[in-house]
Design an enzyme around this catalytic site. Structure first.
Site, PDB file in Angstrom:
ATOM      1  N   ILE A 136     -11.151 -21.415  13.443  1.00 17.25           N
ATOM      2  CA  ILE A 136     -10.247 -22.538  13.216  1.00 17.25           C
ATOM      3  C   ILE A 136      -9.731 -22.973  14.583  1.00 17.25           C
ATOM      4  O   ILE A 136      -9.744 -22.189  15.539  1.00 17.25           O
ATOM      5  CB  ILE A 136      -9.088 -22.197  12.245  1.00 17.25           C
ATOM      6  CG1 ILE A 136      -8.310 -20.966  12.718  1.00 17.25           C
ATOM      7  CG2 ILE A 136      -9.597 -22.009  10.835  1.00 17.25           C
ATOM      8  CD1 ILE A 136      -7.124 -20.608  11.808  1.00 17.25           C
ATOM      9  N   ASP A 137      -9.307 -24.219  14.687  1.00 18.03           N
ATOM     10  CA  ASP A 137      -8.904 -24.763  15.972  1.00 18.03           C
ATOM     11  C   ASP A 137      -7.674 -24.048  16.529  1.00 18.03           C
ATOM     12  O   ASP A 137      -6.893 -23.438  15.784  1.00 18.03           O
ATOM     13  CB  ASP A 137      -8.588 -26.259  15.843  1.00 18.03           C
ATOM     14  CG  ASP A 137      -9.801 -27.061  15.412  1.00 18.03           C
ATOM     15  OD1 ASP A 137     -10.923 -26.648  15.756  1.00 18.03           O
ATOM     16  OD2 ASP A 137      -9.616 -28.099  14.734  1.00 18.03           O
TER      17      ASP A 137
END
Length: 303
Positions: A136-137
């Site tokens: 995930i970012d």
């Protein structure tokens, strides 16, 4: 480990790097191109190039490169471990933490923390990302699966590819979404004008996001639940912008005038998967971080 693929009539004419990236969601096109140059990928038992266009009945052979010895230092960084056994770990990644080391982030990452807190991590596919099955970012918080051995890694990667992993996010977006439910089915690829951005583009990778409105705040903001059917880079951020409701606080895809949320208001709230060894269904849920909940509460009091 070696995988073999036979090209069908429907697949004819694709570049081999795109063909394999569609087959293997856990491998990037850049990684595939590197392996082609190094001879780990062959066509009909012969060397090939990344721009080769596959033909009907081609035998594509992919031999996994042996993991290299890592030079990543364990770091005693606090880690919120939601679940752990001998095969898998589920962590709640904080907002602002990068998942794995990269040229701009050589340390202080989730991988550095995992190497300190977890004795064993898988080493499949990419030596820079031990244990990392998906990402995930940096400014997205929430749940991630981590593999502690290669068997678990292969199982979790296959579940992601087969779309049997449940991943749901909560996101705060600009605007008043007029309907309660929706599905965004729009292919995503790299923006040719800005290589740091992704965009909806013809010929991109299939990308499907389902969303449900959880709450409308005035006519300015909407809280939504997003369920991923696929897992493309920046998928939720790109898809919500595509339909005209960009995420609050998103510096890359959002409005110039937005709320100060330390990056996009996006949280990976739920994850569910089959245990790699027992096949038991495991499901986990964590609340959004304080900055997310405080932003929501402040907005509710303003409207």
């Amino acid at each position: 480990m070696t995988d073999n693929y036979h090209v069908t009539q429907e697949e004819k004419g694709q570049r081999i790097d795109k063909y394999l990236s569609d087959k293997r969601d856990d491998l990037s096109r850049a990684q595939i191109q590197t392996w082609i140059k190094e001879g780990y990928i062959q066509v009909n038992e012969s060397q090939t190039k990344a721009n080769y266009k596959v033909q009907v009945d081609d035998l594509i052979t992919l031999t996994e490169k042996e993991p290299e010895v890592l030079d990543i230092q364990p770091e005693n960084i606090p880690l919120d471990i939601v679940y752990q056994d001998k095969d898998v770990v589920v962590v709640n990644k904080p907002k602002g933490m990068v998942v794995h080391p990269s040229p701009g982030h050589p340390n202080g990452t989730l991988v550095n923390a995992l190497m300190y807190h977890i004795d064993d991590l898988s080493g499949i596919h990419d030596v820079v990302r031990p244990g990392i099955v998906h990402r995930i970012d940096r400014d997205t918080s929430g749940l991630l699966m981590v593999a502690k051995n290669d068997h678990a890694h292969q199982s979790l990667a296959k579940q992601l590819k087969d779309k049997t992993v449940k991943r749901s996010y909560v996101a705060l977006v600009h605007g008043d979404i007029p309907h309660e439910y929706g599905t965004i089915d729009a292919p995503i690829g790299r923006d040719t004008k800005d290589r740091q951005r992704m965009t909806v583009v013809t010929g991109g990778k299939d990308a499907i996001t389902h969303f449900e409105v959880l709450e409308r705040i005035g006519q300015q903001y909407t809280l939504v639940k997003c369920v991923l059917e696929t897992g493309r880079t920046h998928q939720i951020r790109v898809h919500m912008r595509y339909i005209g409701f960009p995420l609050v606080g998103d510096p890359k895809y959002g409005h110039r005038k937005t709320l100060a949320t330390e990056g996009q208001a996006l949280h990976a709230q739920e994850i569910g998967f089959h245990h790699p060894t027992t096949n038991e269904w495991l499901a986990f849920e964590v609340d959004p971080p304080k900055i997310f909940t405080e932003t929501l509460e402040n907005l509710r009091q303003s409207y």
